[in-house]
Motif scaffolding. Structure first.
Motif, PDB file in Angstrom:
ATOM      1  N   SER A   1       0.875  -1.334  -0.049  1.00  0.00           N
ATOM      2  CA  SER A   1      -0.081   0.067   0.180  1.00  0.00           C
ATOM      3  C   SER A   1       0.759   1.166  -0.137  1.00  0.00           C
ATOM      4  O   SER A   1       0.502   2.259  -0.711  1.00  0.00           O
ATOM      5  N   LEU A   2       1.992   1.307   0.731  1.00  0.00           N
ATOM      6  CA  LEU A   2       3.003   2.249   0.785  1.00  0.00           C
ATOM      7  C   LEU A   2       3.378   2.678  -0.471  1.00  0.00           C
ATOM      8  O   LEU A   2       3.506   3.659  -1.028  1.00  0.00           O
ATOM      9  N   CYS A   3       4.253   1.512  -1.199  1.00  0.00           N
ATOM     10  CA  CYS A   3       4.700   1.785  -2.324  1.00  0.00           C
ATOM     11  C   CYS A   3       3.460   2.088  -3.374  1.00  0.00           C
ATOM     12  O   CYS A   3       3.929   2.972  -4.628  1.00  0.00           O
ATOM     13  N   GLY A   4       2.580   1.523  -3.491  1.00  0.00           N
ATOM     14  CA  GLY A   4       1.282   1.963  -4.381  1.00  0.00           C
ATOM     15  C   GLY A   4       0.808   3.643  -4.004  1.00  0.00           C
ATOM     16  O   GLY A   4       0.755   4.170  -5.201  1.00  0.00           O
ATOM     17  N   ALA A   5       1.025   4.055  -3.129  1.00  0.00           N
ATOM     18  CA  ALA A   5       1.221   5.412  -3.149  1.00  0.00           C
ATOM     19  C   ALA A   5       1.983   6.222  -3.909  1.00  0.00           C
ATOM     20  O   ALA A   5       1.910   7.462  -4.152  1.00  0.00           O
ATOM     21  N   MET A   6       3.120   5.799  -4.309  1.00  0.00           N
ATOM     22  CA  MET A   6       3.847   6.393  -5.064  1.00  0.00           C
ATOM     23  C   MET A   6       3.299   6.447  -6.559  1.00  0.00           C
ATOM     24  O   MET A   6       3.669   7.541  -7.471  1.00  0.00           O
ATOM     25  N   LEU A   7       2.239   5.900  -6.697  1.00  0.00           N
ATOM     26  CA  LEU A   7       1.587   6.006  -8.282  1.00  0.00           C
ATOM     27  C   LEU A   7      -0.015   6.337  -7.963  1.00  0.00           C
ATOM     28  O   LEU A   7      -0.799   5.626  -7.417  1.00  0.00           O
ATOM     29  N   PRO A   8      -0.442   7.483  -8.573  1.00  0.00           N
ATOM     30  CA  PRO A   8      -1.400   8.193  -8.041  1.00  0.00           C
ATOM     31  C   PRO A   8      -2.866   7.329  -8.534  1.00  0.00           C
ATOM     32  O   PRO A   8      -2.546   7.148  -9.671  1.00  0.00           O
ATOM     33  N   GLY A   9      -3.524   6.867  -7.666  1.00  0.00           N
ATOM     34  CA  GLY A   9      -4.665   6.219  -8.007  1.00  0.00           C
ATOM     35  C   GLY A   9      -4.572   4.693  -8.222  1.00  0.00           C
ATOM     36  O   GLY A   9      -5.542   4.041  -8.486  1.00  0.00           O
ATOM     37  N   ALA A  10      -3.200   4.268  -7.908  1.00  0.00           N
ATOM     38  CA  ALA A  10      -3.137   2.648  -7.995  1.00  0.00           C
ATOM     39  C   ALA A  10      -4.200   1.845  -7.158  1.00  0.00           C
ATOM     40  O   ALA A  10      -4.160   2.514  -6.047  1.00  0.00           O
ATOM     41  N   LEU A  11      -4.205   0.946  -7.361  1.00  0.00           N
ATOM     42  CA  LEU A  11      -5.131  -0.216  -6.682  1.00  0.00           C
ATOM     43  C   LEU A  11      -4.069  -1.075  -6.026  1.00  0.00           C
ATOM     44  O   LEU A  11      -3.328  -2.028  -6.915  1.00  0.00           O
ATOM     45  N   ALA A  12      -3.894  -1.327  -4.754  1.00  0.00           N
ATOM     46  CA  ALA A  12      -3.268  -2.425  -4.012  1.00  0.00           C
ATOM     47  C   ALA A  12      -4.216  -3.597  -3.734  1.00  0.00           C
ATOM     48  O   ALA A  12      -5.294  -3.311  -3.293  1.00  0.00           O
ATOM     49  N   ALA A  13      -3.817  -4.741  -4.120  1.00  0.00           N
ATOM     50  CA  ALA A  13      -4.597  -5.976  -3.826  1.00  0.00           C
ATOM     51  C   ALA A  13      -3.794  -7.106  -3.464  1.00  0.00           C
ATOM     52  O   ALA A  13      -2.635  -7.322  -3.825  1.00  0.00           O
ATOM     53  N   ARG A  14      -4.375  -8.022  -2.813  1.00  0.00           N
ATOM     54  CA  ARG A  14      -4.034  -9.323  -2.690  1.00  0.00           C
ATOM     55  C   ARG A  14      -5.011 -10.146  -3.378  1.00  0.00           C
ATOM     56  O   ARG A  14      -6.228 -10.531  -3.234  1.00  0.00           O
ATOM     57  N   LEU A  15      -4.307 -11.087  -4.295  1.00  0.00           N
ATOM     58  CA  LEU A  15      -4.899 -11.874  -5.063  1.00  0.00           C
ATOM     59  C   LEU A  15      -5.440 -13.190  -4.729  1.00  0.00           C
ATOM     60  O   LEU A  15      -6.354 -13.909  -5.237  1.00  0.00           O
ATOM     61  N   GLY A  16      -4.570 -13.532  -3.539  1.00  0.00           N
ATOM     62  CA  GLY A  16      -5.065 -14.853  -2.934  1.00  0.00           C
ATOM     63  C   GLY A  16      -3.674 -15.676  -2.521  1.00  0.00           C
ATOM     64  O   GLY A  16      -2.726 -15.154  -3.167  1.00  0.00           O
ATOM     65  N   GLY A  17      -3.897 -16.045  -1.556  1.00  0.00           N
ATOM     66  CA  GLY A  17      -2.436 -16.891  -0.706  1.00  0.00           C
ATOM     67  C   GLY A  17      -1.296 -15.783  -0.485  1.00  0.00           C
ATOM     68  O   GLY A  17      -1.416 -14.875   0.077  1.00  0.00           O
ATOM     69  N   ASP A  18      -0.063 -16.149  -1.130  1.00  0.00           N
ATOM     70  CA  ASP A  18       0.880 -15.312  -1.030  1.00  0.00           C
ATOM     71  C   ASP A  18       1.223 -14.161  -2.280  1.00  0.00           C
ATOM     72  O   ASP A  18       2.189 -13.671  -2.568  1.00  0.00           O
ATOM     73  N   GLU A  19       0.146 -14.048  -3.172  1.00  0.00           N
ATOM     74  CA  GLU A  19       0.274 -13.231  -4.406  1.00  0.00           C
ATOM     75  C   GLU A  19      -0.739 -11.872  -4.126  1.00  0.00           C
ATOM     76  O   GLU A  19      -1.589 -11.988  -4.082  1.00  0.00           O
ATOM     77  N   PHE A  20       0.159 -10.973  -4.760  1.00  0.00           N
ATOM     78  CA  PHE A  20      -0.376  -9.775  -4.354  1.00  0.00           C
ATOM     79  C   PHE A  20      -0.117  -8.856  -5.825  1.00  0.00           C
ATOM     80  O   PHE A  20       0.500  -9.236  -6.752  1.00  0.00           O
ATOM     81  N   CYS A  21      -0.668  -7.737  -5.960  1.00  0.00           N
ATOM     82  CA  CYS A  21      -0.567  -6.897  -7.072  1.00  0.00           C
ATOM     83  C   CYS A  21      -0.777  -5.350  -7.079  1.00  0.00           C
ATOM     84  O   CYS A  21      -1.542  -4.970  -6.039  1.00  0.00           O
ATOM     85  N   LEU A  22      -0.242  -4.732  -7.796  1.00  0.00           N
ATOM     86  CA  LEU A  22      -0.465  -3.209  -7.895  1.00  0.00           C
ATOM     87  C   LEU A  22      -1.200  -3.123  -9.437  1.00  0.00           C
ATOM     88  O   LEU A  22      -0.605  -3.328 -10.435  1.00  0.00           O
ATOM     89  N   LEU A  23      -1.993  -2.230  -9.321  1.00  0.00           N
ATOM     90  CA  LEU A  23      -2.610  -1.814 -10.783  1.00  0.00           C
ATOM     91  C   LEU A  23      -2.668  -0.399 -10.714  1.00  0.00           C
ATOM     92  O   LEU A  23      -3.356   0.595 -10.152  1.00  0.00           O
ATOM     93  N   ALA A  24      -2.013   0.196 -11.858  1.00  0.00           N
ATOM     94  CA  ALA A  24      -1.580   1.576 -12.184  1.00  0.00           C
ATOM     95  C   ALA A  24      -2.502   1.928 -13.671  1.00  0.00           C
ATOM     96  O   ALA A  24      -2.041   1.282 -14.275  1.00  0.00           O
ATOM     97  N   VAL A  25      -2.898   3.048 -13.381  1.00  0.00           N
ATOM     98  CA  VAL A  25      -3.515   3.627 -14.991  1.00  0.00           C
ATOM     99  C   VAL A  25      -3.294   5.058 -15.084  1.00  0.00           C
ATOM    100  O   VAL A  25      -3.675   5.944 -14.024  1.00  0.00           O
ATOM    101  N   GLY A  26      -2.241   5.266 -15.945  1.00  0.00           N
ATOM    102  CA  GLY A  26      -1.876   6.622 -15.980  1.00  0.00           C
ATOM    103  C   GLY A  26      -0.408   6.960 -15.982  1.00  0.00           C
ATOM    104  O   GLY A  26       0.326   7.484 -17.098  1.00  0.00           O
ATOM    105  N   PRO A  27       0.202   6.753 -14.883  1.00  0.00           N
ATOM    106  CA  PRO A  27       1.686   6.850 -14.791  1.00  0.00           C
ATOM    107  C   PRO A  27       2.452   6.315 -15.690  1.00  0.00           C
ATOM    108  O   PRO A  27       2.024   5.079 -16.047  1.00  0.00           O
ATOM    109  N   PRO A  28       3.669   6.737 -16.046  1.00  0.00           N
ATOM    110  CA  PRO A  28       4.500   6.168 -16.956  1.00  0.00           C
ATOM    111  C   PRO A  28       5.130   4.643 -16.451  1.00  0.00           C
ATOM    112  O   PRO A  28       5.249   4.524 -15.305  1.00  0.00           O
TER     113      PRO A  28
END
Length: 382
Positions: free
Chosen positions: A256-283
């Motif tokens: 979540s902290l690192c996702g804040a570096m990307l405006p509007g990014a979605l921080a998520a847990r996909l399940g188990g030990d897998e996570f992701c960040l989704l960013a729209v707009g930032p290069p």
């Protein structure tokens, strides 16, 4: 207004709130429905924020005066200026009464009324309104806020019958707000990971589909960071599942902290030990920078063995991205490459040259995808 018309107005207000998608639409439907039902030219819905000691306006509808906005960001009034929202309600309930509505006029106290608020009278005059009816909204047995409907100067003043009807409308609004809160809580739970508080896989799927639509329409940059938290099984086996849960929660906070570096990014847990960040707009380079920071911070966690991180961005040379599934496969393949190489930094799809093995794996999966991934990870991958 006749009884049939009033009943129809109540039904219309309730239906409007029931059809709303989210709180803002529900607030607008409540104020608009009450304004029409009472024959007003303006209406507002406000909430009493006890912890801040203020009455905050949620929505204004109808004929707005100068400085008024439909959804104001900072229109609020100290409760002591409108003490009736608190003092009168408590007095009424202490005496066994109900939170009835009342009328204010620009000329002063309305006939037959004991309560009188100088601030409301001054506001009516300042905004060119002749009278208003104020109805307390009670939710879960506590004063929640108020419904306010006004008429312009020169029009008929609200009467006792209007105040009684406003009381009924306020109770309908309270029921609608309660229903909206329940629905929003259900939606929140449906799209939230219960352990980490991050978004879940369902939320990612929905947001990613919308993001790819925007990419196809507007060429917006869409980037996905997929992470696999290393060493979770060892932590569970050695220290117990409670420690494993703490590791997941701690990494969720880092994500979540690192996702804040990307405006509007979605921080998520996909399940188990897998996570992701989704960013729209930032290069893409900005996303890779955030992923690097994520890897660095994950390596410093007390438990676990860092994170395997893969990145895929529509801005990189990965070919056309026409579906959410393809971008996800690319990021997933990059993450598996990082796992196989025990990479301490993210692997980025499309940046290993024209024959990038990540792109090849994502676009040409074997029939046994699990076997392909195991081969890709390498014999000694954890």
């Amino acid at each position: 207004m006749g009884e049939d018309r009033r009943l129809a107005a109540v039904v219309a207000l309730a239906q409007g709130m029931a059809a709303a998608h989210g709180s803002r639409e529900a607030w607008r439907a409540a104020a608009t429905g009450a304004c029409r039902a009472l024959g007003g030219s303006f209406a507002a819905l406000s909430v009493w924020e006890r912890e801040l000691g203020r009455l905050r306006v949620l929505v204004n509808v109808g004929e707005l005066a100068e400085g008024e906005e439909e959804f104001p960001e900072d229109e609020a009034y100290p409760v002591h200026q409108f003490a009736e929202i608190t003092e009168f309600l408590h007095e009424q309930w202490a005496g066994g009464g109900e939170p009835d509505a009342w009328v204010e006029t620009a000329e002063g106290p309305a006939a037959g009324r004991e309560r009188y608020c100088h601030q409301r009278v001054a506001a009516l005059r300042r905004r060119g309104r002749g009278c208003c009816v104020v109805a307390p909204i009670v939710l879960h047995g506590r004063a929640w806020g108020e419904l306010y409907v006004a008429r312009p100067a020169g029009e008929a003043v609200f009467g006792r019958g209007d105040a009684d009807f406003a009381t009924v409308l306020a109770s309908v609004v309270a029921a609608g707000i309660a229903q909206t809160e329940r629905l929003e809580e259900a939606r929140r739970l449906a799209f939230t990971d219960s352990l980490t508080g991050l978004a879940n896989r369902r939320a990612v799927d929905v947001r990613l589909e919308r993001a790819i639509e925007r990419h196809r329409r507007d060429d917006a940059v869409v980037s996905l960071v997929v992470c696999d938290l290393n060493g979770l099984k060892r932590v569970n086996d050695t220290h117990g599942h409670a420690a494993g849960d703490r590791l997941l929660e701690r990494f969720g906070s880092v994500l979540s902290l690192c996702g804040a570096m990307l405006p509007g990014a979605l921080a998520a847990r996909l399940g188990g030990d897998e996570f992701c960040l989704l960013a729209v707009g930032p290069p893409a380079d900005q996303v890779v920078k955030a992923a690097n920071e994520l890897c660095r911070r994950a390596a410093e966690l007390e438990l676990g063995d860092g994170v395997a991180c893969g990145v895929a961005s529509t801005e990189d040379p990965i070919g056309p991205v026409r579906s959410a599934r393809r971008l996800f496969r690319l990021a997933d393949a990059a993450q598996y490459r990082a796992k196989a190489e025990r990479a301490v930094k993210p692997v980025v799809a499309g940046r290993a040259g024209p024959d990038d093995p990540v792109v090849r794996l994502a676009d040409e999966p074997s029939q046994d995808e699990g076997a392909e991934r195991r081969r890709f990870r390498g014999r000694h991958a954890p």
